[in-house]
Design a protein around this motif. Structure first.
Motif, PDB file in Angstrom:
ATOM      1  N   LYS A  55     -23.028  -0.718 -26.756  1.00  0.00           N
ATOM      2  CA  LYS A  55     -23.559   0.635 -26.733  1.00  0.00           C
ATOM      3  C   LYS A  55     -23.867   0.694 -24.766  1.00  0.00           C
ATOM      4  CE  LYS A  55     -28.475   1.167 -26.397  1.00  0.00           C
ATOM      5  NZ  LYS A  55     -29.931   0.946 -26.334  1.00  0.00           N
ATOM      6  N   GLN A  58     -20.118   2.544 -25.904  1.00  0.00           N
ATOM      7  CA  GLN A  58     -20.096   3.632 -26.208  1.00  0.00           C
ATOM      8  C   GLN A  58     -20.717   4.755 -25.838  1.00  0.00           C
ATOM      9  OE1 GLN A  58     -22.843   2.840 -29.436  1.00  0.00           O
ATOM     10  NE2 GLN A  58     -20.839   2.326 -31.065  1.00  0.00           N
ATOM     11  N   GLN A  59     -21.689   4.581 -24.580  1.00  0.00           N
ATOM     12  CA  GLN A  59     -22.561   5.703 -23.374  1.00  0.00           C
ATOM     13  C   GLN A  59     -21.541   6.128 -23.042  1.00  0.00           C
ATOM     14  OE1 GLN A  59     -25.345   3.416 -21.527  1.00  0.00           O
ATOM     15  NE2 GLN A  59     -26.255   5.370 -19.986  1.00  0.00           N
ATOM     16  N   GLN A  61     -18.419   6.012 -23.659  1.00  0.00           N
ATOM     17  CA  GLN A  61     -17.408   7.440 -23.970  1.00  0.00           C
ATOM     18  C   GLN A  61     -17.695   8.808 -23.916  1.00  0.00           C
ATOM     19  OE1 GLN A  61     -13.780   6.460 -24.885  1.00  0.00           O
ATOM     20  NE2 GLN A  61     -14.331   8.981 -26.063  1.00  0.00           N
ATOM     21  N   ARG A  62     -19.312   8.409 -24.634  1.00  0.00           N
ATOM     22  CA  ARG A  62     -20.069   9.743 -24.499  1.00  0.00           C
ATOM     23  C   ARG A  62     -20.044  10.856 -23.086  1.00  0.00           C
ATOM     24  NH1 ARG A  62     -24.283   7.887 -27.112  1.00  0.00           N
ATOM     25  NH2 ARG A  62     -25.231   7.450 -25.667  1.00  0.00           N
ATOM     26  N   LEU A  63     -20.024   9.834 -22.089  1.00  0.00           N
ATOM     27  CA  LEU A  63     -19.906  10.397 -20.419  1.00  0.00           C
ATOM     28  C   LEU A  63     -18.841  11.086 -20.004  1.00  0.00           C
ATOM     29  CD1 LEU A  63     -22.327   7.471 -19.333  1.00  0.00           C
ATOM     30  CD2 LEU A  63     -22.743  10.390 -18.935  1.00  0.00           C
ATOM     31  N   ARG A  64     -17.922  10.219 -20.948  1.00  0.00           N
ATOM     32  CA  ARG A  64     -16.517  10.948 -20.584  1.00  0.00           C
ATOM     33  C   ARG A  64     -16.498  11.968 -21.269  1.00  0.00           C
ATOM     34  NH1 ARG A  64     -15.250   5.637 -20.474  1.00  0.00           N
ATOM     35  NH2 ARG A  64     -14.622   4.725 -18.431  1.00  0.00           N
ATOM     36  N   SER A  65     -17.083  12.175 -22.710  1.00  0.00           N
ATOM     37  CA  SER A  65     -16.481  13.574 -23.385  1.00  0.00           C
ATOM     38  C   SER A  65     -17.650  14.318 -22.779  1.00  0.00           C
ATOM     39  CB  SER A  65     -16.822  13.262 -25.168  1.00  0.00           C
ATOM     40  OG  SER A  65     -18.618  12.999 -25.143  1.00  0.00           O
ATOM     41  N   GLN A  66     -18.268  14.179 -22.294  1.00  0.00           N
ATOM     42  CA  GLN A  66     -19.220  15.389 -21.534  1.00  0.00           C
ATOM     43  C   GLN A  66     -18.248  15.473 -19.751  1.00  0.00           C
ATOM     44  OE1 GLN A  66     -23.020  14.246 -21.657  1.00  0.00           O
ATOM     45  NE2 GLN A  66     -23.267  14.177 -23.777  1.00  0.00           N
ATOM     46  N   ALA A  72     -19.402   7.160 -15.801  1.00  0.00           N
ATOM     47  CA  ALA A  72     -19.044   6.835 -16.789  1.00  0.00           C
ATOM     48  C   ALA A  72     -18.155   5.132 -16.617  1.00  0.00           C
ATOM     49  CB  ALA A  72     -17.430   7.710 -18.714  1.00  0.00           C
TER      50      ALA A  72
END
Length: 98
Positions: A55, A58-59, A61-66, A72
């Motif tokens: 989890k 995934q968090q 990765q989401r921060l990196r994509s933002q 991240a």
């Protein structure tokens, strides 16, 4: 630079906290092991820890994509610390000298 240092500091503190949590079990003398076994065993829910690490990954990765790379990295460090702790638990389980 100041933010990078704080992120590294947070990562170190988190990793150190996990190490300190395992220290009492590792500090016990070998002679106390049979007595501890007689009292009962300590159980760790490895799948739960693995899910927590996944989890966090995934968090991150989401921060990196933002575009939040520093945050991240901190979250990734937390996941890595949990994964390292899982490896130590499994290594200890396979060994008689923990």
């Amino acid at each position: 630079m100041r933010r990078r240092m704080s992120a590294l500091t947070v990562s170190a503190v988190l990793a150190g906290g996990l190490l300190l949590a395992a220290a009492p079990a590792q500090a016990a003398p070998v002679e106390a092991a049979p007595a501890a076994a007689a009292r009962g065993s300590i159980s760790v829910n490895i799948p739960e820890l693995q899910a927590q690490a996944a989890k966090l990954r995934q968090q991150a990765q989401r921060l990196r994509s933002q575009g939040h790379f520093r945050e991240a990295n901190v979250v990734d460090a937390r996941a890595a610390a949990i994964e390292a702790q899982i490896r130590r638990y499994l290594d200890c389980e396979r060994s008689l000298h923990c």
